[in-house]
Design an enzyme around this catalytic site. Structure first.
Site, PDB file in Angstrom:
ATOM      1  N   LYS A 157      34.969  38.105  43.199  1.00 52.04           N
ATOM      2  CA  LYS A 157      35.566  39.446  43.162  1.00 52.04           C
ATOM      3  C   LYS A 157      35.094  40.208  41.915  1.00 52.04           C
ATOM      4  O   LYS A 157      34.830  41.410  41.976  1.00 52.04           O
ATOM      5  CB  LYS A 157      37.095  39.346  43.246  1.00 52.04           C
ATOM      6  CG  LYS A 157      37.530  38.907  44.651  1.00 52.04           C
ATOM      7  CD  LYS A 157      38.939  38.363  44.747  1.00 52.04           C
ATOM      8  CE  LYS A 157      39.181  37.793  46.153  1.00 52.04           C
ATOM      9  NZ  LYS A 157      40.471  37.122  46.319  1.00 52.04           N
ATOM     10  N   GLN A 201      45.602  35.936  42.428  1.00 51.63           N
ATOM     11  CA  GLN A 201      44.906  35.049  43.348  1.00 51.63           C
ATOM     12  C   GLN A 201      45.875  34.048  43.977  1.00 51.63           C
ATOM     13  O   GLN A 201      46.622  33.367  43.285  1.00 51.63           O
ATOM     14  CB  GLN A 201      43.771  34.306  42.612  1.00 51.63           C
ATOM     15  CG  GLN A 201      42.924  33.418  43.510  1.00 51.63           C
ATOM     16  CD  GLN A 201      42.199  34.176  44.616  1.00 51.63           C
ATOM     17  OE1 GLN A 201      41.625  35.246  44.371  1.00 51.63           O
ATOM     18  NE2 GLN A 201      42.215  33.646  45.833  1.00 51.63           N
ATOM     19  N   ASP A 224      45.489  44.410  46.869  1.00 49.76           N
ATOM     20  CA  ASP A 224      45.274  43.249  47.737  1.00 49.76           C
ATOM     21  C   ASP A 224      46.302  43.236  48.874  1.00 49.76           C
ATOM     22  O   ASP A 224      46.256  42.372  49.750  1.00 49.76           O
ATOM     23  CB  ASP A 224      45.388  41.963  46.890  1.00 49.76           C
ATOM     24  CG  ASP A 224      44.679  40.778  47.538  1.00 49.76           C
ATOM     25  OD1 ASP A 224      43.716  41.012  48.293  1.00 49.76           O
ATOM     26  OD2 ASP A 224      45.092  39.626  47.293  1.00 49.76           O
TER      27      ASP A 224
END
Ligand code: NAP
Length: 382
Positions: A157, A201, A224
């Site tokens: 990322k 994450q 996200d």
């Protein structure tokens, strides 16, 4: 005669068939024309065949062969509900059932290529932002613990940020981090005006309350799409950042112009970041959605009637090829060591309508979607 030399030269896979627009047989046209990537060229009637009745336009489409030895040029003669074809000037009638014997290869939904295309346009947007405001968008990435796969995803990322001209702000916390400490780190990023997007994450170590932490991310920075607020808004059809993997799948289907309205979609998996939002997105796109999970009885019976299948089970090749019908569009969200997904793909690639490869399908689209949503957040913030 419309019978290209390159077509004649092919002995196994001639590519063109002519059909009358609006009367395509169901297997090969309309949706599947797009889903399979069959290319077609609308042609004026007079240039093709006097036999094709009362239709202004004729379609020239890519298709596989009716006869493995013979290149094949055909004209659909739909007034008769029959197929009339020409080959080397000869003409013959064959029934629609012949179409059933035609084979064609499935359309590969190439997430790698589409994600690169998205990056090109994102870079332009980031450059425009920089020259307008003098600021560079920043995506903060929070990694807790030392899971090597998670570390790889975070690194990828960060690399994607650099490719599109954004900056990443990586924060790595030890595996012993407590929920309150992680919440504090998230609050710091929420309050930091230089940060436009926050990625926590998944998965975090078990001792941490992941849901509490996801929901602590400010909605305006939840690029996200992991928070309950964003999920609820997305489910209601309101503007929100979609969960990156299912939103990436939607972006991929859109990039290939695959019409979703009315399809029976079966999502296998109901996790908060994948199966559940996927189901809501497909519902929002007017699919009829079935969600299967570990307590579903007789999973194959659900899949056999699916037009679109999303595998999000987390078990290597768990969904077997013979559960999947020929007309299905197959999306494999899974990724496991050795480059395999949640679906047994190899036996399918020549018989289904379309599929995502593993790797190179959903994975790159997830990252590109995260980037795209960060660019959007920066455009709104600057
Ligand atoms: P997850 O949280 O483990 O969820 C798995 C889901 O599968 C659960 O809903 C579970 O049902 C269901 N399931 C388990 N066994 C089943 C069975 N026998 N029959 C039917 N359903 C069953 O996994 P996830 O996070 O959603 O991830 C799913 C897959 O996607 C994994 O392979 C993961 O690596 C991959 N993934 C890829 C990306 C990407 O960017 N490409 C991102 C995220 C995840 P219950 O709810 O009943 O337990």
């Amino acid at each position: 005669m419309l019978y290209p030399a390159e077509l004649r030269a092919q002995t196994f896979k001639p590519k063109n068939v002519v059909g009358v627009e609006g009367f395509e047989p169901p297997t090969f046209c309309s949706q599947s024309r797009r889903a399979t990537g069959l290319r077609y060229t609308p042609l004026p009637l007079r240039r093709t065949c006097r036999l094709a009745p009362m239709r202004a336009r004729i379609l020239l489409m890519h298709i596989a062969t009716v006869n493995q030895d013979m290149p094949f040029f055909c004209i659909l003669h739909l007034n008769l509900g029959r197929l009339t074809y020409r080959f080397n000037g000869k003409r013959a009638k064959i029934g629609h059932n012949i179409l059933g014997t035609l084979s064609m290869s499935s359309l590969l939904l190439d997430g790698k290529t589409i994600s690169r295309q998205m990056e090109v346009s994102m870079k332009q947007r980031v450059d425009a932002l920089k020259s307008r405001t003098g600021r560079t968008p920043i995506l903060a990435t929070l990694l807790v613990g030392d899971d090597p796969a998670s570390a790889t995803y975070v690194r990828m990322k960060g690399e994607a940020c650099r490719r599109v001209g954004m900056q990443s702000l990586p924060l790595h916390l030890p595996g012993t981090t407590r929920t309150d400490q992680l919440l504090e780190a998230i609050q710091g990023l929420n309050d930091n005006p230089d940060v436009q997007g926050i990625l926590l994450q998944h998965p975090v170590p078990e001792a941490i309350d992941e849901r509490l932490c996801f929901d602590a991310i400010a909605a305006s920075k939840d690029v996200d799409g992991v928070g309950c607020l964003g999920f609820g808004r997305m489910s209601m059809g309101l503007p929100a950042y979609g969960s990156a993997t299912p939103q990436g799948i939607m972006n991929l289907l859109k990039a290939y112009n695959i019409p979703l309205q009315g399809l029976h979609a079966v999502v296998v998996g109901r996790s908060p970041i994948l199966g559940r939002p996927m189901a809501m997105m497909l519902l929002g796109a007017d699919c009829t959605v079935t969600v299967c999970h570990s307590r579903t009885r007789d999973l194959p019976s659900h899949l056999r009637h699916a037009d679109l299948i999303v595998g999000a089970v987390g078990k290597p090749q768990f969904i077997q090829a013979d559960w999947i019908p020929d007309h299905a569009i197959v999306i494999d969200a899974g990724y496991h060591p050795g480059g395999i997904g949640d679906i047994e793909l190899t036996p399918l690639v020549d018989r289904i309508k379309a599929y995502t490869p593993v790797p190179g399908g959903v994975g790159p689209m997830t990252i590109a979607t995260l980037m795209e949503q960060t660019v959007k957040a920066a455009e709104l913030a600057f």
